[in-house]
Motif scaffolding. Structure first.
Motif, PDB file in Angstrom:
ATOM      1  N   HIS A 111     -11.814 -29.029 -43.601  1.00  0.00           N
ATOM      2  CA  HIS A 111     -12.937 -28.112 -43.721  1.00  0.00           C
ATOM      3  C   HIS A 111     -13.289 -27.492 -42.378  1.00  0.00           C
ATOM      4  O   HIS A 111     -13.246 -28.166 -41.343  1.00  0.00           O
ATOM      5  N   GLU A 112     -13.636 -26.223 -42.397  1.00  0.00           N
ATOM      6  CA  GLU A 112     -14.234 -25.614 -41.209  1.00  0.00           C
ATOM      7  C   GLU A 112     -15.673 -26.095 -41.119  1.00  0.00           C
ATOM      8  O   GLU A 112     -16.463 -25.890 -42.043  1.00  0.00           O
ATOM      9  N   ILE A 140     -15.439 -28.892 -51.055  1.00  0.00           N
ATOM     10  CA  ILE A 140     -16.737 -28.248 -50.939  1.00  0.00           C
ATOM     11  C   ILE A 140     -16.642 -26.811 -51.405  1.00  0.00           C
ATOM     12  O   ILE A 140     -15.702 -26.111 -51.070  1.00  0.00           O
ATOM     13  N   ARG A 141     -17.612 -26.385 -52.193  1.00  0.00           N
ATOM     14  CA  ARG A 141     -17.696 -24.975 -52.537  1.00  0.00           C
ATOM     15  C   ARG A 141     -17.990 -24.181 -51.279  1.00  0.00           C
ATOM     16  O   ARG A 141     -18.455 -24.703 -50.282  1.00  0.00           O
ATOM     17  N   SER A 142     -17.767 -22.895 -51.324  1.00  0.00           N
ATOM     18  CA  SER A 142     -18.024 -22.031 -50.185  1.00  0.00           C
ATOM     19  C   SER A 142     -19.466 -22.184 -49.721  1.00  0.00           C
ATOM     20  O   SER A 142     -20.397 -22.184 -50.524  1.00  0.00           O
ATOM     21  N   GLY A 143     -19.624 -22.265 -48.418  1.00  0.00           N
ATOM     22  CA  GLY A 143     -20.939 -22.224 -47.823  1.00  0.00           C
ATOM     23  C   GLY A 143     -21.817 -23.410 -48.096  1.00  0.00           C
ATOM     24  O   GLY A 143     -22.872 -23.266 -48.705  1.00  0.00           O
ATOM     25  N   CYS A 144     -21.425 -24.586 -47.665  1.00  0.00           N
ATOM     26  CA  CYS A 144     -22.253 -25.789 -47.825  1.00  0.00           C
ATOM     27  C   CYS A 144     -23.099 -25.990 -46.571  1.00  0.00           C
ATOM     28  O   CYS A 144     -22.583 -25.997 -45.453  1.00  0.00           O
ATOM     29  N   PHE A 145     -24.407 -26.151 -46.752  1.00  0.00           N
ATOM     30  CA  PHE A 145     -25.357 -26.280 -45.657  1.00  0.00           C
ATOM     31  C   PHE A 145     -25.950 -27.683 -45.699  1.00  0.00           C
ATOM     32  O   PHE A 145     -26.696 -28.021 -46.619  1.00  0.00           O
ATOM     33  N   ILE A 176     -25.903 -19.327 -38.754  1.00  0.00           N
ATOM     34  CA  ILE A 176     -25.853 -20.065 -40.018  1.00  0.00           C
ATOM     35  C   ILE A 176     -25.408 -19.185 -41.179  1.00  0.00           C
ATOM     36  O   ILE A 176     -24.457 -19.523 -41.904  1.00  0.00           O
ATOM     37  N   GLU A 177     -26.075 -18.062 -41.388  1.00  0.00           N
ATOM     38  CA  GLU A 177     -25.737 -17.224 -42.535  1.00  0.00           C
ATOM     39  C   GLU A 177     -24.315 -16.665 -42.450  1.00  0.00           C
ATOM     40  O   GLU A 177     -23.589 -16.691 -43.455  1.00  0.00           O
ATOM     41  N   THR A 223     -18.699 -25.023 -43.709  1.00  0.00           N
ATOM     42  CA  THR A 223     -19.743 -26.026 -43.859  1.00  0.00           C
ATOM     43  C   THR A 223     -20.570 -26.022 -42.583  1.00  0.00           C
ATOM     44  O   THR A 223     -20.031 -26.230 -41.491  1.00  0.00           O
ATOM     45  N   VAL A 224     -21.855 -25.778 -42.700  1.00  0.00           N
ATOM     46  CA  VAL A 224     -22.761 -25.803 -41.554  1.00  0.00           C
ATOM     47  C   VAL A 224     -23.462 -27.151 -41.533  1.00  0.00           C
ATOM     48  O   VAL A 224     -24.105 -27.541 -42.510  1.00  0.00           O
TER      49      VAL A 224
END
Length: 232
Positions: free
Chosen positions: A41-42, A9-14, A88-89, A97-98
């Motif tokens: 993944h976190e 996953i690229r950085s910051g997947c929502f 989230i942000e 990953t959120v």
């Protein structure tokens, strides 16, 4: 790019998970979090309304007190703003990953579809609160309202919204369908009226092929990576 057949996953997947009450999304979201964590993944697992102390307080009011549709929408968007700012942000900014159980699509489905509230007002609030933030992927667990009601009755006591009529939930379902039609690149419709194993395989495939991944896992590969079976 993949690592030993696993999606990167690229950085910051929502990723958000949506559906009418009783569609089975909550058990699937737990399994999805476990699957992604198993791959290193976190994962920040959260929910709406809620996710922060303030938003959880607003959630309690939302679920327990009678109110009109505008008050519902204002409460939910106030909770969402705090959720975005405090949880989230920051998580997306550090590359996590959120995974969120409901987000703005639920507001358009429940208040816009179920309550018949003004969609233009909801769109205005969405713009103010989110400032362009949208999920990379939304998993919509689609289930007929009567089947969802049967599942809810067997699972738990109903809260204020869950006590609404079948006609209300039919309208909510139609609200989700409109959101899906308006953002087909973001939505993955999951047929929730299938055996859990098939639903889970569809979830894995949708996530593995999300554009937010730098690589994709094919259908057979995704099915082979099953972690723990979703809970009932």
């Amino acid at each position: 790019m993949t690592t030993k057949g696993r999606p990167v996953i690229r950085s910051g997947c929502f990723i958000t998970v949506e559906g009418i009450d009783g569609a089975g999304k909550s058990s699937q979201v737990d399994a999805l979090a476990a699957w992604l964590r198993e791959q290193g993944h976190e994962v920040v697992l959260t929910r709406e309304p809620g996710g922060t102390p303030l938003a959880e307080s607003l959630r309690a009011l939302f679920l327990e007190r009678d109110m009109d549709a505008l008050t519902e929408a204002l409460l939910v968007f106030a909770a969402r703003r705090d959720h975005l700012c405090r949880l989230i942000e920051p998580a997306l900014a550090r590359g996590a990953t959120v995974l969120c159980d409901r987000f703005t699509d639920a507001t358009f489905a429940y208040q816009g579809g179920g309550r018949g509230f003004d969609l233009d007002v909801l769109s205005m609030l969405e713009g103010w609160v989110q400032q362009g933030r949208q999920p990379d992927l939304t998993l919509w667990f689609d289930l007929p309202a009567d089947e969802a009601a049967r599942r809810r009755a067997a699972a738990r006591p109903a809260d204020r919204l869950e006590r609404e009529t079948l006609a209300f939930f039919d309208q909510v379902r139609q609200g989700y369908a409109r959101r899906c039609a308006g953002a087909p690149g973001r939505f993955a419709r999951i047929d929730a009226d299938q055996p859990r194993e098939r639903v889970w395989a569809d979830v894995q495939n949708a996530v593995a092929n999300c554009a937010a991944f730098t690589g994709a896992v094919n259908v057979s590969g995704a099915a082979a990576l099953s972690p723990v079976p979703p809970r009932a």
